[in-house]
Design a protein around this motif. Structure first.
Motif, short mmCIF file in Angstrom:
data_model
loop_
_atom_site.label_atom_id
_atom_site.label_comp_id
_atom_site.label_asym_id
_atom_site.label_seq_id
_atom_site.Cartn_x
_atom_site.Cartn_y
_atom_site.Cartn_z
N PHE A 1 -3.20 -11.02 -6.70
CA PHE A 1 -4.67 -11.10 -6.77
C PHE A 1 -5.17 -11.98 -5.63
O PHE A 1 -4.60 -13.04 -5.39
N PRO A 2 -6.17 -11.55 -4.90
CA PRO A 2 -6.95 -10.32 -5.13
C PRO A 2 -6.43 -9.08 -4.41
O PRO A 2 -6.89 -7.98 -4.68
N HIS A 3 -5.47 -9.25 -3.49
CA HIS A 3 -5.16 -8.14 -2.59
C HIS A 3 -4.67 -6.89 -3.32
O HIS A 3 -5.24 -5.80 -3.18
N HIS A 4 -3.62 -7.02 -4.11
CA HIS A 4 -3.08 -5.83 -4.78
C HIS A 4 -4.00 -5.31 -5.88
O HIS A 4 -4.08 -4.10 -6.11
N GLU A 5 -4.70 -6.22 -6.54
CA GLU A 5 -5.65 -5.77 -7.56
C GLU A 5 -6.73 -4.92 -6.94
O GLU A 5 -7.11 -3.85 -7.46
N ASN A 6 -7.24 -5.35 -5.80
CA ASN A 6 -8.30 -4.59 -5.11
C ASN A 6 -7.76 -3.30 -4.51
O ASN A 6 -8.43 -2.26 -4.54
N GLU A 7 -6.56 -3.37 -4.00
CA GLU A 7 -5.92 -2.18 -3.43
C GLU A 7 -5.76 -1.11 -4.52
O GLU A 7 -6.02 0.08 -4.30
N LEU A 8 -5.32 -1.54 -5.69
CA LEU A 8 -5.14 -0.63 -6.82
C LEU A 8 -6.46 0.00 -7.25
O LEU A 8 -6.56 1.22 -7.45
N ALA A 9 -7.49 -0.82 -7.37
CA ALA A 9 -8.79 -0.33 -7.84
C ALA A 9 -9.38 0.70 -6.89
O ALA A 9 -9.81 1.79 -7.32
N GLN A 10 -9.39 0.42 -5.60
CA GLN A 10 -10.02 1.34 -4.65
C GLN A 10 -9.19 2.62 -4.50
O GLN A 10 -9.74 3.70 -4.33
N SER A 11 -7.86 2.51 -4.59
CA SER A 11 -7.00 3.68 -4.42
C SER A 11 -7.15 4.65 -5.57
O SER A 11 -7.28 5.87 -5.37
N GLU A 12 -7.13 4.15 -6.80
CA GLU A 12 -7.25 5.04 -7.96
C GLU A 12 -8.67 5.58 -8.10
O GLU A 12 -8.87 6.71 -8.57
N SER A 13 -9.66 4.80 -7.70
CA SER A 13 -11.04 5.29 -7.71
C SER A 13 -11.22 6.41 -6.68
O SER A 13 -11.99 7.35 -6.88
N TYR A 14 -10.49 6.31 -5.59
CA TYR A 14 -10.55 7.31 -4.53
C TYR A 14 -9.87 8.61 -4.94
O TYR A 14 -10.41 9.71 -4.76
#
Length: 512
Positions: free
Chosen positions: A241-254
């Motif tokens: 956090f925050p890097h992987h959490e944010n990476e996960l959120a934007q990738s799955e939303s995409y």
């Protein structure tokens, strides 16, 4: 006797940070593994912390290949970032100049360590089109919004946000306040694109000139080279956090698909020192504490195998300690294998083959003799090595199994007095045991780096002294004073000098 086969792939279990438990390893595509590791931000010369992830995941890839998988491994290079901009300004140079120099240093250090299994090193600066396209789609889907030249990811649109780090909304916000900026709707929203500021590197975009946020880089590059769902995503605990959490959120939303099946996070380095009081003090390795160790200097001073031993002799999810006492213990442990190889080579009169036959092949003849217990013990320890690695890549347990195996081979040599006799069948058994150790050690990446002999110096005395010691050791061996010969080698090992017996003579180098 039938050849012993590798443990089936289904037996491998991996600790998944997302589920907080060990899970059976089953890649998205049977037989093929897609693996991504967050690489360095190249604004300073690499330190030892930068080597931890590559060494760990190099061993992971080697073991997966050993089990029969095809593995594609990508490590990114972040060459667009605030840290780079600040460093370029302080040195009165360009971001590109610093990034290129530090990237070369990083890749050189990996080469010195024998980390040669990475398939791609994509750079953020070379993937602007992919990042911009991803941001555009996130805006269209309502997961991101533009404001004053910036683009922000709207955390409120992702009901699963926080599932990787298991943080509350309040904790999420407190960890991301440094990302606040113009037009931001709430503290937890994070930057996908940053509006250009004077003097900064910038690229054209639909929202004006600017540069990407840190997190979008990894999503865009990993998806380009490995697809929308990765099997393994690795990185340090500090990136969760925050890097992987944010990476996960934007990738799955995409993509509306799972981004990663298995999240693997390794422990961080810390330095252990002994105080005047006799107590031990453990400190996290960090620039602020001034205890960061230059990677190139440490690799040159200790040697690649000792650095690898230091890191892999601890389970990857645990803190990785170093310090004089820890290094001394690691040097002693690693030298066990060097002494055994030298001993077997001396008995056989030739160096171990690069990939020699191991105990699987030799066991058939030994099992028909009084030495069946030795063959069974070595084979059992080979299975133990695999069992340790199948238990969440427990390299520490695997190394312990190799030490037990070395003890078995040494005991076999002594029990049968092979130092004096030249029984060809028994000597073949000792060779098979040594080859088993060497082949399994290579699965962890040991003894794969190309060893550099000691460089020539202006002062010829060190080389002359080493030549004298090598000559005395050769004379001791020729007259069967093996204890003296081993004592010379062991003494040199203790001070960081390694002897290598080769067909053309004995060479020496610094580092175990």
């Amino acid at each position: 006797m039938p050849r012993v086969r590798t443990i089936p792939a289904m037996s491998l279990r991996v600790y998944n940070t997302l589920s907080k438990q060990k899970e059976l390893f089953a890649p998205v595509e049977p037989g093929r593994v897609r693996m991504y590791l967050c690489g360095p931000t190249v604004y300073k010369p690499p330190h030892m912390g930068h080597m931890v992830g590559p060494i760990i995941f190099d061993a992971v890839k080697r073991y997966l290949i050993y089990k029969g998988f095809s593995v594609a491994w990508v490590v990114n290079i972040t060459d667009v970032d605030d840290k780079l901009i600040n460093e370029a300004n302080s040195q009165h140079t360009t971001v590109t100049a610093i990034a290129e120099r530090c990237t070369r240093d990083y890749l050189d250090c990996l080469a010195m360590l024998g980390v040669d299994t990475v398939d791609q090193f994509p750079k953020a600066s070379e993937h602007m089109a992919e990042m911009i396209a991803m941001i555009q789609k996130l805006i269209v889907k309502g997961h991101a919004y533009a404001a004053d030249g910036n683009v922000w990811f709207n955390v409120a649109t992702d009901p699963d946000y926080g599932k990787l780090s298991h943080r509350t909304t309040e904790q999420q916000e407190s960890g991301t306040r440094d990302l606040e900026g113009s037009g931001k709707r709430n503290p937890a929203d994070f930057a996908l694109w940053k509006a250009a500021k004077p003097g900064e590197p910038m690229w054209d975009s639909p929202w004006g000139k600017g540069r990407p946020g840190w997190h979008i880089e990894c999503s865009a590059m990993s998806m380009k080279y490995l697809g929308e769902t990765l099997d393994i995503h690795g990185g340090g605990m500090d990136l969760m956090f925050p890097h992987h959490e944010n990476e996960l959120a934007q990738s799955e939303s995409y993509s509306d698909k799972p981004f990663v099946k298995y999240w693997m996070h390794n422990g961080l380095t810390r330095v252990r020192t002994k105080l005047a009081s006799g107590e031990w003090k453990d400190e996290k390795e960090s620039k602020s504490l001034g205890n960061v160790r230059d990677a190139r200097e440490m690799i040159s001073g200790l040697g690649p195998d000792l650095v690898r031993y230091l890191i892999l002799s601890t389970h990857y999810r645990s803190p990785i300690e170093s310090g004089d006492e820890v290094i001394a213990a690691a040097r002693k442990g690693l030298s066990t294998f060097a002494r055994l190889v030298e001993r077997v080579q001396r008995l056989s009169g030739q160096p171990l083959a690069e990939k020699g036959d191991d105990m699987d092949r030799a066991a058939g003849s030994l099992l028909e003799t009084d030495h069946a217990a030795y063959a069974r013990n070595v084979l059992a320890l080979k299975m133990k090595f695999q069992e340790m690695m199948d238990d969440d890549f427990n390299t520490a347990g695997a190394i312990a199994a190799l030490h037990e195996m070395a003890g078995e081979v040494n005991a076999f040599i002594e029990r049968n007095d092979l130092e004096r006799g030249k029984n060809r069948e028994l000597l073949a058994g000792a060779l098979a045991g040594a080859h088993t150790i060497k082949n399994l050690a290579a699965v962890l990446g040991f003894f794969t780096a190309k060893a550099a002999t000691a460089p020539a110096k202006d002062d010829p005395l060190p080389g002359q002294l080493m030549a004298l010691l090598i000559k005395l050791r050769q004379q001791a061996r020729a007259s069967k004073h093996f204890a003296l010969a081993d004592g010379i080698r062991d003494g040199l090992t203790e001070i960081g000098i390694t002897l290598e017996d080769r067909p053309g003579g004995t060479e020496w180098r610094r580092g175990v």
